[in-house]
Design a protein around this motif. Structure first.
Motif, mmCIF file in Angstrom:
data_model
loop_
_atom_site.group_PDB
_atom_site.id
_atom_site.type_symbol
_atom_site.label_atom_id
_atom_site.label_comp_id
_atom_site.label_asym_id
_atom_site.label_seq_id
_atom_site.Cartn_x
_atom_site.Cartn_y
_atom_site.Cartn_z
ATOM 1 N N PHE A 248 0.820 -1.212 0.000
ATOM 2 C CA PHE A 248 0.000 0.000 0.000
ATOM 3 C C PHE A 248 0.854 1.263 0.000
ATOM 4 O O PHE A 248 0.491 2.262 -0.628
ATOM 5 N N GLY A 249 1.999 1.233 0.692
ATOM 6 C CA GLY A 249 2.914 2.367 0.623
ATOM 7 C C GLY A 249 3.471 2.522 -0.773
ATOM 8 O O GLY A 249 3.582 3.636 -1.302
ATOM 9 N N GLY A 250 3.814 1.404 -1.403
ATOM 10 C CA GLY A 250 4.302 1.438 -2.784
ATOM 11 C C GLY A 250 3.268 2.003 -3.746
ATOM 12 O O GLY A 250 3.594 2.825 -4.613
ATOM 13 N N LEU A 251 2.009 1.578 -3.599
ATOM 14 C CA LEU A 251 0.938 2.125 -4.446
ATOM 15 C C LEU A 251 0.760 3.621 -4.207
ATOM 16 O O LEU A 251 0.554 4.391 -5.158
ATOM 17 N N THR A 252 0.843 4.024 -2.946
ATOM 18 C CA THR A 252 0.709 5.446 -2.612
ATOM 19 C C THR A 252 1.784 6.252 -3.336
ATOM 20 O O THR A 252 1.488 7.294 -3.945
ATOM 21 N N LEU A 253 3.015 5.783 -3.273
ATOM 22 C CA LEU A 253 4.121 6.507 -3.884
ATOM 23 C C LEU A 253 4.081 6.430 -5.411
ATOM 24 O O LEU A 253 4.243 7.439 -6.100
ATOM 25 N N TYR A 254 3.840 5.236 -5.943
ATOM 26 C CA TYR A 254 3.845 5.041 -7.393
ATOM 27 C C TYR A 254 2.730 5.844 -8.069
ATOM 28 O O TYR A 254 2.932 6.453 -9.115
#
Length: 187
Positions: free
Chosen positions: A65-71
């Motif tokens: 979810f952090g990766g999706l937030t950043l990406y």
């Protein structure tokens, strides 16, 4: 690994998330959260030669979810992570109950010895608690500022969970199995 080190490895990334958000912004805090979580999991493995199940599951969700937030440059994903994680835990526990399995017992049996009835009661309670946390997270992120949500995530959810966990001690005590005597009985 001692309990203080375990607590630092588990809470460190979340506290960093709060601190970085307070001094910069949510995207930077999310990036730090993801990196700190990866470092925490690796450190846990290097020190203990194992990664406890709950931090591993939580870490995977932080990374995804952090990766999706950043990406996608969209804070929605990091904000709904607690909702999804808590609903998933509730669904797993409820599903286990329906299938006659006590998943909470499987995870915590090494720390607590209790009757199946005790584990069943605890499973129901924790399932409902996870749903309550999911609902509260939804209310907070949808109705308050991002800074308020981050503060709630760090200083609200954790204390609520600790208080709820402590409130379950009487059930554990009531349904505690007697300790086994050392050695085998004489014949």
């Amino acid at each position: 690994m001692n309990q203080l080190a375990k607590l630092a490895l588990e809470m460190g990334p979340l506290i960093l998330f709060f601190a970085v958000n307070a001094t910069t912004n949510l995207m930077t805090a999310t990036a730090v959260f993801v990196v700190a979580t990866v470092v925490s999991l690796i450190t846990s493995f290097l020190v203990a030669r194992t990664i406890p199940v709950m931090p591993l599951i939580g870490g995977v969700f932080v990374i995804v979810f952090g990766g999706l937030t950043l990406y996608l440059d969209n804070d929605l994903f990091i904000k709904i992570k607690p909702t999804i994680v808590n609903l998933l835990f509730a669904a797993i526990l409820f599903g286990g109950l329906m299938a006659g399995k006590l998943f909470l017992k499987l995870v915590l049996e090494s720390a607590f010895k209790a009757t199946d009835e005790g584990w069943r009661i605890l499973t129901w309670r924790w399932s409902i608690f996870f749903i309550v946390l999911a609902v509260i997270n939804e209310i907070v992120w949808r109705n308050f500022s991002t800074d308020t949500w981050v503060a709630f995530k760090v200083w609200g959810i954790m204390p609520m969970t600790m208080v709820f966990g402590m409130a379950q001690v009487p059930i554990l005590m009531k349904h505690q199995l007697p300790e086994e005597e050392g050695g085998s009985p004489a014949a």
